[in-house]
Design a protein around this motif. Structure first.
Motif, PDB file in Angstrom:
ATOM      1  N   CYS A  33       0.683  -1.232  -0.219  1.00 47.23           N
ATOM      2  CA  CYS A  33       0.157   0.462  -0.470  1.00 47.23           C
ATOM      3  C   CYS A  33       0.818   1.241  -0.031  1.00 47.23           C
ATOM      4  O   CYS A  33       1.439   1.431   0.500  1.00 47.23           O
ATOM      5  CB  CYS A  33      -1.081  -0.135   1.170  1.00 47.23           C
ATOM      6  SG  CYS A  33      -1.463   1.236   1.434  1.00 47.23           S
ATOM      7  N   CYS A  50      -4.819   9.038   1.790  1.00 46.91           N
ATOM      8  CA  CYS A  50      -5.404   8.491   0.057  1.00 46.91           C
ATOM      9  C   CYS A  50      -6.634   8.152  -0.100  1.00 46.91           C
ATOM     10  O   CYS A  50      -7.520   7.915   0.732  1.00 46.91           O
ATOM     11  CB  CYS A  50      -5.035   6.318   0.798  1.00 46.91           C
ATOM     12  SG  CYS A  50      -5.589   5.380  -0.795  1.00 46.91           S
ATOM     13  N   CYS A 114      -4.267  -4.207  -1.236  1.00 44.37           N
ATOM     14  CA  CYS A 114      -5.091  -2.495  -0.753  1.00 44.37           C
ATOM     15  C   CYS A 114      -5.718  -2.700   0.295  1.00 44.37           C
ATOM     16  O   CYS A 114      -7.228  -3.305   0.003  1.00 44.37           O
ATOM     17  CB  CYS A 114      -5.593  -2.675  -2.286  1.00 44.37           C
ATOM     18  SG  CYS A 114      -6.523  -0.717  -2.730  1.00 44.37           S
ATOM     19  N   ASP A 129      -7.179  -9.181   1.645  1.00 40.75           N
ATOM     20  CA  ASP A 129      -7.229  -8.188   0.740  1.00 40.75           C
ATOM     21  C   ASP A 129      -8.250  -9.446   0.017  1.00 40.75           C
ATOM     22  O   ASP A 129      -7.558 -10.085  -0.790  1.00 40.75           O
ATOM     23  CB  ASP A 129      -6.625  -7.376  -0.638  1.00 40.75           C
ATOM     24  CG  ASP A 129      -6.354  -6.556  -1.715  1.00 40.75           C
ATOM     25  OD1 ASP A 129      -7.621  -7.201  -2.073  1.00 40.75           O
ATOM     26  OD2 ASP A 129      -5.761  -6.086  -2.309  1.00 40.75           O
TER      27      ASP A 129
END
Length: 149
Positions: A33, A50, A114, A129
């Motif tokens: 990430c 983000c 992510c 994820d």
């Protein structure tokens, strides 16, 4: 997605930097990430580590408020640089903090994927994820039938 990947791969030979984000992955560890390494400023002045985390947090299933990822507002806070410096996403949130990642043979080289995808799926940061992990069994998505009569 695999066809798009195969079709676009030759363009990398033409001097283009091809980045295939969130494409299917059968055997490689997940990428890491980048939250906190780039910033995004929304039009109302909010600064985030983000934007995808903010978008994910604004979904109905999110367990995180968007304020978890917004460090301040350029119109309201004179100390945005200090706020960004002190946020330290990967110290605040432990991506891949779950039994599956902890016992995985790929764990040492895995970036754990992510966290925005995890949040958008209704999980807390730290969960797997599952959309991209090559280790966990893929879930079959069953769509509800819609009566169009």
């Amino acid at each position: 997605m695999r066809e798009i990947h195969a079709t676009t791969l030759p363009f990398a030979d033409e001097g283009l930097d091809m980045v295939h984000i969130r494409f299917p992955n059968d055997d490689k560890p997940l990428s890491g990430c980048e939250a906190g390494t780039i910033i995004y400023v929304f039009t109302k002045g909010e600064v985030t580590v983000c934007p995808y985390l903010v978008f994910a947090a604004r979904t109905k299933v999110s367990q995180h408020p968007d304020t978890d990822f917004i460090v301040g507002n350029v119109w309201k806070h004179d100390d945005i640089a200090a706020r960004l410096d002190s946020y330290k996403f990967h110290e605040r949130w432990k991506v891949g903090d779950n039994p599956t990642c902890g016992s995985c043979s790929l764990s040492d080289g895995c970036g754990k994927g992510c966290p925005a995808a995890v949040v958008a799926a209704g999980q807390r940061i730290g969960a797997v994820d599952t959309e991209q992990c090559p280790v966990v069994p893929k879930q079959t998505r069953v769509l509800p039938l819609v009566d169009v009569s």
